[in-house]
Design an enzyme around this catalytic site. Sequence first.
Site, mmCIF file in Angstrom:
data_model
loop_
_atom_site.group_PDB
_atom_site.id
_atom_site.type_symbol
_atom_site.label_atom_id
_atom_site.label_comp_id
_atom_site.label_asym_id
_atom_site.label_seq_id
_atom_site.Cartn_x
_atom_site.Cartn_y
_atom_site.Cartn_z
ATOM 1 N N SER A 157 -15.169 -12.406 6.872
ATOM 2 C CA SER A 157 -13.994 -12.756 6.058
ATOM 3 C C SER A 157 -13.829 -14.253 5.885
ATOM 4 O O SER A 157 -14.078 -15.041 6.807
ATOM 5 C CB SER A 157 -12.748 -12.201 6.757
ATOM 6 O OG SER A 157 -11.584 -12.768 6.194
ATOM 7 N N GLU A 159 -11.129 -15.584 6.028
ATOM 8 C CA GLU A 159 -10.109 -15.974 7.016
ATOM 9 C C GLU A 159 -10.747 -16.755 8.164
ATOM 10 O O GLU A 159 -10.062 -17.501 8.862
ATOM 11 C CB GLU A 159 -9.409 -14.735 7.574
ATOM 12 C CG GLU A 159 -8.323 -14.177 6.691
ATOM 13 C CD GLU A 159 -7.123 -15.119 6.540
ATOM 14 O OE1 GLU A 159 -6.496 -15.452 7.550
ATOM 15 O OE2 GLU A 159 -6.834 -15.515 5.404
ATOM 16 N N TYR A 180 -6.702 -11.891 14.042
ATOM 17 C CA TYR A 180 -7.661 -11.198 13.166
ATOM 18 C C TYR A 180 -8.863 -12.095 12.873
ATOM 19 O O TYR A 180 -10.017 -11.675 13.011
ATOM 20 C CB TYR A 180 -6.972 -10.810 11.848
ATOM 21 C CG TYR A 180 -7.934 -10.405 10.747
ATOM 22 C CD1 TYR A 180 -8.481 -9.122 10.710
ATOM 23 C CD2 TYR A 180 -8.312 -11.309 9.746
ATOM 24 C CE1 TYR A 180 -9.373 -8.760 9.693
ATOM 25 C CE2 TYR A 180 -9.195 -10.953 8.741
ATOM 26 C CZ TYR A 180 -9.725 -9.682 8.716
ATOM 27 O OH TYR A 180 -10.603 -9.321 7.721
HETATM 28 P P1 NDP Z 1 -8.804 -1.515 4.778
HETATM 29 O O1 NDP Z 1 -7.716 -1.941 5.702
HETATM 30 O O2 NDP Z 1 -8.453 -0.930 3.451
HETATM 31 O O3 NDP Z 1 -9.717 -0.438 5.529
HETATM 32 C C1 NDP Z 1 -10.013 -0.556 6.897
HETATM 33 C C2 NDP Z 1 -10.814 0.653 7.331
HETATM 34 O O4 NDP Z 1 -11.101 0.554 8.722
HETATM 35 C C3 NDP Z 1 -10.077 1.996 7.138
HETATM 36 O O5 NDP Z 1 -10.996 2.966 6.707
HETATM 37 C C4 NDP Z 1 -9.598 2.307 8.553
HETATM 38 O O6 NDP Z 1 -9.401 3.678 8.808
HETATM 39 C C5 NDP Z 1 -10.795 1.798 9.351
HETATM 40 N N1 NDP Z 1 -10.499 1.598 10.763
HETATM 41 C C6 NDP Z 1 -9.502 0.869 11.305
HETATM 42 N N2 NDP Z 1 -9.547 0.926 12.641
HETATM 43 C C7 NDP Z 1 -10.603 1.716 12.963
HETATM 44 C C8 NDP Z 1 -11.174 2.162 14.179
HETATM 45 N N3 NDP Z 1 -10.664 1.812 15.367
HETATM 46 N N4 NDP Z 1 -12.265 2.951 14.130
HETATM 47 C C9 NDP Z 1 -12.785 3.338 12.956
HETATM 48 N N5 NDP Z 1 -12.287 2.971 11.752
HETATM 49 C C10 NDP Z 1 -11.208 2.161 11.768
HETATM 50 O O7 NDP Z 1 -9.783 -2.760 4.610
HETATM 51 P P2 NDP Z 1 -10.643 -3.212 3.326
HETATM 52 O O8 NDP Z 1 -11.329 -2.038 2.758
HETATM 53 O O9 NDP Z 1 -9.819 -4.102 2.474
HETATM 54 O O10 NDP Z 1 -11.714 -4.183 4.031
HETATM 55 C C11 NDP Z 1 -12.933 -3.671 4.556
HETATM 56 C C12 NDP Z 1 -13.461 -4.640 5.612
HETATM 57 O O11 NDP Z 1 -13.685 -5.918 5.016
HETATM 58 C C13 NDP Z 1 -12.510 -4.893 6.773
HETATM 59 O O12 NDP Z 1 -13.314 -5.103 7.917
HETATM 60 C C14 NDP Z 1 -11.804 -6.191 6.404
HETATM 61 O O13 NDP Z 1 -11.371 -6.857 7.568
HETATM 62 C C15 NDP Z 1 -12.932 -6.913 5.698
HETATM 63 N N6 NDP Z 1 -12.540 -7.862 4.686
HETATM 64 C C16 NDP Z 1 -11.725 -7.467 3.663
HETATM 65 C C17 NDP Z 1 -11.417 -8.337 2.648
HETATM 66 C C18 NDP Z 1 -10.519 -7.954 1.527
HETATM 67 O O14 NDP Z 1 -10.053 -8.858 0.817
HETATM 68 N N7 NDP Z 1 -10.270 -6.659 1.290
HETATM 69 C C19 NDP Z 1 -11.989 -9.711 2.635
HETATM 70 C C20 NDP Z 1 -12.859 -9.989 3.748
HETATM 71 C C21 NDP Z 1 -13.126 -9.094 4.726
HETATM 72 P P3 NDP Z 1 -7.975 4.395 8.523
HETATM 73 O O15 NDP Z 1 -7.986 4.775 7.081
HETATM 74 O O16 NDP Z 1 -8.026 5.548 9.460
HETATM 75 O O17 NDP Z 1 -6.906 3.391 8.853
HETATM 76 P P1 GDR Z 2 -4.800 -12.212 3.620
HETATM 77 O O1 GDR Z 2 -4.099 -11.246 2.558
HETATM 78 O O2 GDR Z 2 -3.913 -12.579 4.726
HETATM 79 O O3 GDR Z 2 -5.402 -13.332 2.819
HETATM 80 O O4 GDR Z 2 -5.932 -11.259 4.221
HETATM 81 P P2 GDR Z 2 -2.562 -10.931 2.277
HETATM 82 O O5 GDR Z 2 -2.529 -10.306 0.931
HETATM 83 O O6 GDR Z 2 -1.932 -10.187 3.401
HETATM 84 O O7 GDR Z 2 -1.882 -12.394 2.223
HETATM 85 C C1 GDR Z 2 -2.278 -13.367 1.262
HETATM 86 C C2 GDR Z 2 -1.292 -14.521 1.277
HETATM 87 O O8 GDR Z 2 -0.039 -14.063 0.761
HETATM 88 C C3 GDR Z 2 0.996 -14.561 1.585
HETATM 89 N N1 GDR Z 2 2.188 -13.711 1.465
HETATM 90 C C4 GDR Z 2 2.270 -12.415 1.834
HETATM 91 N N2 GDR Z 2 1.345 -11.563 2.345
HETATM 92 C C5 GDR Z 2 1.726 -10.284 2.604
HETATM 93 N N3 GDR Z 2 0.814 -9.413 3.072
HETATM 94 N N4 GDR Z 2 3.021 -9.856 2.404
HETATM 95 C C6 GDR Z 2 3.979 -10.692 1.911
HETATM 96 O O9 GDR Z 2 5.134 -10.283 1.735
HETATM 97 C C7 GDR Z 2 3.591 -12.029 1.597
HETATM 98 N N5 GDR Z 2 4.257 -13.092 1.087
HETATM 99 C C8 GDR Z 2 3.396 -14.094 1.007
HETATM 100 C C9 GDR Z 2 0.398 -14.564 2.979
HETATM 101 O O10 GDR Z 2 1.162 -15.402 3.854
HETATM 102 C C10 GDR Z 2 -1.003 -15.075 2.679
HETATM 103 O O11 GDR Z 2 -1.006 -16.468 2.644
HETATM 104 C C11 GDR Z 2 -6.719 -10.412 3.376
HETATM 105 C C12 GDR Z 2 -7.113 -9.193 4.204
HETATM 106 O O12 GDR Z 2 -7.729 -8.249 3.342
HETATM 107 C C13 GDR Z 2 -8.087 -9.571 5.292
HETATM 108 O O13 GDR Z 2 -8.589 -8.391 5.918
HETATM 109 C C14 GDR Z 2 -9.250 -10.336 4.668
HETATM 110 O O14 GDR Z 2 -10.161 -10.739 5.662
HETATM 111 C C15 GDR Z 2 -8.724 -11.560 3.919
HETATM 112 O O15 GDR Z 2 -7.841 -11.098 2.912
HETATM 113 C C16 GDR Z 2 -9.846 -12.334 3.255
#
Ligand code: NDP
Ligand code: GDR
Length: 366
Positions: A157, A159, A180
């Site tokens: 990520s 992050e 995280y």
């Molecule tokens: P989601 O939160 O939508 O999905 C997370 C998945 O992980 C779900 O299927 C969840 O299952 C599963 N999970 C959580 N805990 C466990 C566990 N203990 N054992 C097995 N499965 C588990 O995430 P995204 O699809 O958005 O992201 C996918 C991956 O990419 C994540 O690792 C995230 O951190 C990373 N990532 C995401 C980004 C983004 O912008 N979306 C950017 C960079 C990295 P359940 O449905 O049961 O909760």
């Molecule tokens: P992020 O995504 O933290 O970048 O992580 P998120 O959408 O939660 O926050 C983005 C930015 O928005 C600001 N923010 C808020 N965020 C949320 N969730 N709710 C609010 O009400 C709100 N108001 C303002 C946050 O402070 C932040 O700056 C996502 C996740 O998908 C991670 O798993 C992944 O690794 C990173 O993106 C890349």
Amino acid sequence: MAGAQQSLSQSQPQPQPQALSAIPKRALITGITGQDGSYLAELLLGKGYEVHGVIRRSSNFNTQRINHIYVDPHAAGARLKLHYGDLLDSNSLRRVIDMVNPDEVYNLAAMSHVAVSFENPEFTGDVTGTGALRLLEAVRSHIRSTGRKVKYYQAGSSEMYGSTPPPQCENTPFHPRSPYAVAKVAAHYYTVNYREAYGLFACNGILFNHESPRRGENFVTRKVTRAVGRIKVGLQRKLYLGNLKASRDWGFAGDYVEAMWLMLQQDQPDDYVVATEDSHTVEELLEEAFGYVGLNWKDHVEIDPKYFRPSEVDNLRGSAAKAKAKLGWKPRVHFQELVHMMVDSDLELAKREKVLADNGFLNFAI
Ligand code: NDP
Ligand code: GDR
């Protein structure tokens, strides 16, 4: 659809290595029920893979994002199979990997919400950090006992860069700002270490934020587009948010899962940044999303300090030059199109909710 969870395969015999050339490639996806897991499963099924997903037991069915691609595994030609497992349970991971015999493993599972990681730091470290180590060990043990080749993808990520200023690329130092992000840095280096120590074909994708109509509703993009839909049809008045000044490089999840797959098709394993190279503030997101349906966000948005994070990541914008040059990857969907896609989808959803609300099947306190 309940079927996806009710008919999990138990211990189906798998073809032996000598028969593998006649059968499709097998991929194992952890996190298949999440946003990215669902898009990746679609992509791999489209490429002819047999796709296996690890799902964890929950008291409610949580397979909504993959129900449309699920067919009963008893049906001839079914290529999507689900198995119970958990990143907290090493034995379950070993059992699933030994049963599936995957060619490619995509570790997408994580406790993925940054703000929640401050509330549950130890759990986040265990799932998101040590969970990757458990899976890597299961893959290594499988390779050692079978002699098979298995490629591994780790969902890293942006992050991890935290407070390091943009543009961020593969050589930019990490400075994580949440439990995280620290856990993701650990997972990143576990993956590098397994590549260096054991010669594992293991890649880190360092993906910047990517969104879609399937994004979880408590991430800021979806929280905003969900509110825009409901406000537009009269089911909501206010939207409470935290920091509007934070800037993110937002892309489309459908584009980003292609980059994951491309990484595992290369001759050598490596780490890649995946990003649009364009960054917008949360305030700009509000302008675009509310403005698209003729609303002024200032009439509806209020700040609730409970959404501020103990330490914030102010500005992320990636440089994806390496992914473009080596993988031939580039994003197809950009910020405005992404926001419009999500608003269109959430407006349709809100219209259906309105019908239910008007007929007394849903309660909305507005
Ligand atoms: P989601 O939160 O939508 O999905 C997370 C998945 O992980 C779900 O299927 C969840 O299952 C599963 N999970 C959580 N805990 C466990 C566990 N203990 N054992 C097995 N499965 C588990 O995430 P995204 O699809 O958005 O992201 C996918 C991956 O990419 C994540 O690792 C995230 O951190 C990373 N990532 C995401 C980004 C983004 O912008 N979306 C950017 C960079 C990295 P359940 O449905 O049961 O909760
Ligand atoms: P992020 O995504 O933290 O970048 O992580 P998120 O959408 O939660 O926050 C983005 C930015 O928005 C600001 N923010 C808020 N965020 C949320 N969730 N709710 C609010 O009400 C709100 N108001 C303002 C946050 O402070 C932040 O700056 C996502 C996740 O998908 C991670 O798993 C992944 O690794 C990173 O993106 C890349």
